[in-house]
Design a protein around this motif. Structure first.
Motif, PDB file in Angstrom:
ATOM      1  N   TRP A 209       0.825  -1.204   0.000  1.00 30.44           N
ATOM      2  CA  TRP A 209       0.000   0.000   0.000  1.00 30.44           C
ATOM      3  C   TRP A 209       0.860   1.255   0.000  1.00 30.44           C
ATOM      4  O   TRP A 209       0.460   2.301  -0.510  1.00 30.44           O
ATOM      5  CB  TRP A 209      -0.944   0.010   1.218  1.00 30.44           C
ATOM      6  N   MET A 210       2.068   1.164   0.569  1.00 31.99           N
ATOM      7  CA  MET A 210       2.934   2.331   0.595  1.00 31.99           C
ATOM      8  C   MET A 210       3.661   2.546  -0.722  1.00 31.99           C
ATOM      9  O   MET A 210       4.374   3.530  -0.887  1.00 31.99           O
ATOM     10  CB  MET A 210       3.942   2.210   1.738  1.00 31.99           C
ATOM     11  N   VAL A 211       3.488   1.623  -1.645  1.00 32.62           N
ATOM     12  CA  VAL A 211       3.978   1.844  -3.003  1.00 32.62           C
ATOM     13  C   VAL A 211       2.960   2.665  -3.793  1.00 32.62           C
ATOM     14  O   VAL A 211       3.324   3.540  -4.584  1.00 32.62           O
ATOM     15  CB  VAL A 211       4.255   0.501  -3.708  1.00 32.62           C
ATOM     16  N   ILE A 212       1.664   2.422  -3.542  1.00 38.06           N
ATOM     17  CA  ILE A 212       0.624   3.065  -4.355  1.00 38.06           C
ATOM     18  C   ILE A 212      -0.129   4.175  -3.627  1.00 38.06           C
ATOM     19  O   ILE A 212      -0.692   5.064  -4.270  1.00 38.06           O
ATOM     20  CB  ILE A 212      -0.386   2.015  -4.874  1.00 38.06           C
ATOM     21  N   HIS A 213      -0.138   4.149  -2.290  1.00 37.11           N
ATOM     22  CA  HIS A 213      -0.881   5.175  -1.549  1.00 37.11           C
ATOM     23  C   HIS A 213      -0.288   6.573  -1.682  1.00 37.11           C
ATOM     24  O   HIS A 213      -1.016   7.528  -2.010  1.00 37.11           O
ATOM     25  CB  HIS A 213      -1.003   4.748  -0.074  1.00 37.11           C
ATOM     26  N   PRO A 214       1.022   6.782  -1.462  1.00 40.74           N
ATOM     27  CA  PRO A 214       1.556   8.154  -1.564  1.00 40.74           C
ATOM     28  C   PRO A 214       1.383   8.804  -2.934  1.00 40.74           C
ATOM     29  O   PRO A 214       1.045  10.002  -2.997  1.00 40.74           O
ATOM     30  CB  PRO A 214       3.041   7.982  -1.186  1.00 40.74           C
ATOM     31  N   PRO A 215       1.601   8.088  -4.066  1.00 36.14           N
ATOM     32  CA  PRO A 215       1.373   8.763  -5.353  1.00 36.14           C
ATOM     33  C   PRO A 215      -0.059   9.261  -5.530  1.00 36.14           C
ATOM     34  O   PRO A 215      -0.277  10.368  -6.046  1.00 36.14           O
ATOM     35  CB  PRO A 215       1.708   7.678  -6.385  1.00 36.14           C
ATOM     36  N   ILE A 216      -1.041   8.455  -5.092  1.00 38.43           N
ATOM     37  CA  ILE A 216      -2.430   8.887  -5.221  1.00 38.43           C
ATOM     38  C   ILE A 216      -2.715  10.040  -4.267  1.00 38.43           C
ATOM     39  O   ILE A 216      -3.380  11.023  -4.631  1.00 38.43           O
ATOM     40  CB  ILE A 216      -3.390   7.710  -4.940  1.00 38.43           C
ATOM     41  N   LEU A 217      -2.207   9.955  -3.042  1.00 37.14           N
ATOM     42  CA  LEU A 217      -2.435  11.029  -2.078  1.00 37.14           C
ATOM     43  C   LEU A 217      -1.823  12.337  -2.558  1.00 37.14           C
ATOM     44  O   LEU A 217      -2.457  13.399  -2.480  1.00 37.14           O
ATOM     45  CB  LEU A 217      -1.849  10.643  -0.715  1.00 37.14           C
ATOM     46  N   PHE A 218      -0.600  12.278  -3.089  1.00 33.02           N
ATOM     47  CA  PHE A 218       0.042  13.516  -3.535  1.00 33.02           C
ATOM     48  C   PHE A 218      -0.559  14.022  -4.846  1.00 33.02           C
ATOM     49  O   PHE A 218      -0.507  15.224  -5.121  1.00 33.02           O
ATOM     50  CB  PHE A 218       1.554  13.320  -3.652  1.00 33.02           C
TER      51      PHE A 218
END
Length: 864
Positions: A209-218
């Motif tokens: 999830w930390m591979v895909i969560h930050p790009p979507i959040l940012f």
């Protein structure tokens, strides 16, 4: 001096293009600013310069991105960023997580998305390109300053991701891990050969999830800039109304992706953090949620204006505040002010003054654009500069000074906004859709303000040199207010779409909404009566509020689902709003049910009490200790700690826990893991493991474990001389030797017929617990002991041996030691209806995207 093994080119290229990015973004901002002010003849030239500069900025960010990624991928530990965030054992799939673990990498990710969105603006928004891109480029300039890493006098500007380890101060002050040379001596030319490994990525972030969560959040963070830029462009160019149509699709995009990013973070927390859920009202979570809530309010007021002409001022204000709070959330996350109150916050890297400057400039940017003349703008620019410098020098001398500066900017914007933006004097009809939409937007905005006020207590403490605590039960302080907000918003979400703009005929309204209302009442009654919510931890008053919120959110869910057919005749392409509201209602229903009916499964029935300490959030009675290989009852399951395995390169243990249902005989295995955090935070960290069903999850995590290493066992055997059937006491119960027999002709290899063997049958009885049996053997010849077997009662931490037999006396050796007890302590919850939360998020995003594409299509048809 030249240092062996260093790869300097990637860092040199990266830092060069940071400088290029800084200059290009400032050039683009200035060129686009001039394009807005220029005559028609000169405008084309300024536009061309702005585009060239911004595209240069785009190329620069991509090169910076690639250079840092190259350094991380190849583990070039001569760079502090690679040494700090990666290791040789880090799996390839987590290299990107390492990229944005640090402040510099996350800032570059934010800048990357600004570049993507800026290119789309240039291609698509020709009429609004100049004013919008001026704001976007100015924001990019500030992001570039965050990673430039230079000093002006004694003031640090940004943090350079390409700084070398030997220049970072790490080698002089804190050698950390895997640096094996004498710091008292001058740095050796081959120092890099002594840096054997990196500090590794925080284990909590080694999750997909930390591979895909930050790009979507940012992407969500970056996208809030675009509606803000449109609002500023509208008031700047005096096109007070025209910007709204163009901004609505961008606002829908921002609502969708910022909301998705936030809830992906909740999913990561659910799968990787051991606080027992997906939302903990963590300050950094709240700091992301508040801009989303304000953006949702702004979206609805823009729709109100589009259809009725009301709420234009509110639209300006909400969109401005939405981005301002994004900048504020950046300050909260990156300044270190939340370091003691959030697991998400970065440590302070010495940029608090710069972060405050970033915030102050963007607080005063709306008043700059709302000024009616260039002279007024010049005055506001001067005031902003003076206040920024004053904040830097007076923040610590005058308590609360930065807060006064920020409030001054907001008040100035509101005053200028009221002068520039006209409003309709006629009051809205109480039966109109726009009236109740505005009430809902206002309630949602006020809810966001309450959240950010509670979240900002650490900031207020720092600004005013105070020490106000949030309260004994911080989570309840949020819930007791927000559950009432959920009730109001649920009712408004249910009824508002059934109203018409301007005014609604009463008979028409009831004809449409009667059936959904009756169905909602029946469903809510069924849930309250048969599903039952009996969460009385905080008293009957709070429980009644939960019931009300559940009824309202069920109403919102069913009423919006029904409206797709009752109001829109089943046309899904036109139903984006209803789908999004349906998802929002479903998500709230899931949150209420999963939280209020969350059930602890792991009540301690093993009789083994593991102390957690006074400061621990864990309670012994809520955690079940499982001895390896021994089935234990946990609620309706028989649970066995089957075994474990270790990570081949890290101190991380993966446990295999087998569950068997006593009701259905269903069997499944969960694989939670745990480790002592080696990245600076002391204590046990755990990654949960869950079994997913359609209507609930079985959620588990390891709260403690013990694996004997054979080195710490210094306990010796204690001899106990007794007669047959006498009692020997130990700490958890007693021991009885029930049978004793002497045997010749032992069928044991290596012993002769003259040897004498004694066998003893021993009963171990735990107080108020089960009993265990042990069979002991001792072989002797002429008084010499030739052989003794040891029998271990693992669950009791006992090792027994038969020491001597003489006449009616029996000597039993007893050793009581934790080192024989291999166990883990498990916390387990049942989360009912958790899938309603995730399903609601999906529908919310789908509905927002459907609405966005519909708005874009309408724009194209209008243009055609």
């Amino acid at each position: 001096m030249e240092y062996a093994g260093e790869h300097l080119l990637p860092g040199q290229v990266g830092h060069l293009f940071i400088l290029v990015s800084l200059i290009a973004s400032l050039t683009a901002a200035f060129a686009y600013f001039k394009a807005v002010q220029a005559t028609p003849d000169a405008k084309a030239g300024w536009l061309k310069l702005g585009r060239i500069a911004f595209l240069t900025e785009v190329v620069s960010v991509l090169i910076i991105f690639a250079a840092l990624l190259h350094i991380l991928y190849h583990h070039l530990f001569e760079y502090k960023y690679a040494w700090q965030h990666t290791s040789l054992s880090l799996e390839f799939k987590y290299i990107m997580s390492a990229f944005w673990e640090g402040q510099e990498g996350s800032t570059l990710l934010w800048a990357f998305w600004h570049c993507v969105l800026g290119v789309i603006i240039i291609r698509r928004e020709k009429q609004w390109e100049a004013p919008v891109m001026s704001v976007v480029s100015f924001a990019q300039f500030f992001l570039a300053t965050m990673v430039i890493g230079i000093y002006i006098f004694d003031v640090k500007i940004g943090s350079n991701p390409f700084i070398l380890l030997r220049d970072s101060g790490v080698l002089d002050e804190a050698p950390g891990m895997h640096i094996n040379f004498d710091l008292s001596q001058p740095l050796r030319p081959d120092y890099l050969s002594m840096v054997t490994d990196g500090n590794d990525l925080n284990p909590l972030l080694q999750n997909y999830w930390m591979v895909i969560h930050p790009p979507i959040l940012f992407l969500g963070f970056a996208s809030t800039l675009i509606p803000f830029a449109f609002a500023m462009a509208g008031i700047w160019t005096k096109d007070i109304k025209g910007w709204v149509t163009r901004a609505i699709p961008w606002t829908l995009f921002s609502v969708a992706f910022l909301g998705l990013g936030i809830m992906m973070g909740a999913k990561w927390a659910y799968e990787s953090l051991n606080f027992g859920g997906y939302w903990a009202w963590d300050p950094v979570e709240n700091a992301s949620l508040v801009p989303w809530m304000i953006m949702v309010s702004g979206l609805h007021t823009m729709l109100i204006f589009k259809h009725s002409g009301y709420s234009l001022r509110s639209s300006f204000l909400f969109l401005a505040l939405s981005f301002v709070f994004i900048v504020y959330s950046t300050f909260l996350t990156k300044s270190g002010v939340l370091g003691d109150s959030s697991v998400h916050a970065f440590a302070d890297i010495g940029m608090n003054g710069q972060l405050f400057l970033f915030l102050i400039v963007f607080v005063w940017l709306p008043p700059f654009f709302a000024a009616s003349t260039n002279q007024q703008r010049l005055i506001i620019a001067g005031v902003t500069t003076v206040l920024s410098l004053a904040t830097y020098f007076l923040a610590e001398k005058i308590p609360g000074f930065p807060l006064y500066v920020i409030l001054g900017g907001v008040i100035t914007f509101i005053v200028l906004l009221n002068k520039q933006v006209p409003s309709i004097k006629k009051e809205e009809n109480v039966s109109s859709r726009e009236f109740w939409m505005f009430i809902g937007s206002l309630v949602f905005f006020l809810a966001a303000m309450i959240i950010i006020f509670q979240t900002s207590l650490p900031v207020f403490n720092k600004l005013f040199n105070s020490n106000k605590a949030p309260g004994e039960n911080d989570e309840f302080n949020y819930n007791k207010i927000q559950v009432l907000i959920a009730f109001v918003i649920g009712i408004l979400t249910a009824i508002t779409q059934y109203l018409k703009y301007k005014a609604t005929d009463t008979r028409f309204f009831w004809n449409k909404i009667l059936v959904p209302t009756v169905v909602s009442a029946l469903v809510a009654t069924f849930i309250l009566v048969f599903v039952k919510i009996n969460y009385d931890t905080h008293g009957m008053g709070f429980l009644i509020n939960i019931w009300l919120a559940l009824v309202a959110t069920v109403y919102a869910t069913i009423a919006n689902a029904a409206y797709i057919w009752v109001g829109l005749n089943g046309k899904l392409k036109n139903s984006g709003g209803s789908i999004a509201h349906f998802g929002f209602g479903l998500m709230l229903v899931g949150m209420i049910l999963s939280s209020s009916k969350k059930e602890i499964l792991s009540w301690n029935t093993s009789g083994i009490a593991v102390p957690f300490g006074e400061d621990s959030k864990e309670k012994t009675g809520e955690n079940l200790t499982l001895v390896k290989g021994v089935p234990m009852q946990m609620n309706n399951y028989m649970v066995t700690y089957v075994g474990d395995s270790a990570h081949p390169k890290k101190e991380q243990t993966y446990f295999k826990v087998h569950f068997k249902s006593k009701k259905t005989n269903e069997e499944f295995t969960l694989l939670p893991d745990a480790f002592v955090n080696y990245k600076g935070n002391e204590g046990l960290m755990a990654n949960p493991s869950s079994k997913h069903y359609w209507n609930h999850d079985v959620f588990t995590y390891v709260s403690s474990f013990y694996k004997p290493d054979g080195k710490s066992d210094t306990v010796s055997f204690k001899p106990n001389t007794v007669q047959l059937n006498d009692t020997i006491f130990y700490s958890k119960g007693y021991i009885i030797i029930e049978k004793l027999a002497a045997k010749d002709n032992l069928p044991v290899a290596g012993f002769s017929k003259t040897d004498t063997g004694y066998t003893a049958s021993v009963k171990v009885q735990q107080l108020n617990g089960p009993s265990y049996s042990a069979d002991l053997l001792m072989i002797r010849n002429r008084g010499n002991t030739l052989y003794q077997n040891l029998d271990t009662i693992t669950s009791q931490g006992l090792v027994l041996k038969l020491d001597d037999v003489g006449g009616d006396k029996i000597t039993l050796g007893v050793k009581e030691s934790d080192d024989v007890l291999e166990y883990l302590t498990l916390k387990a919850y049942k989360f009912p209806y958790i899938n309603l939360v995730w399903g609601g998020v999906i529908f919310l995003v789908i509905g927002s995207v459907v609405s966005m594409f519909r708005r874009i299509k309408m724009q194209r048809l209008k243009a055609a």
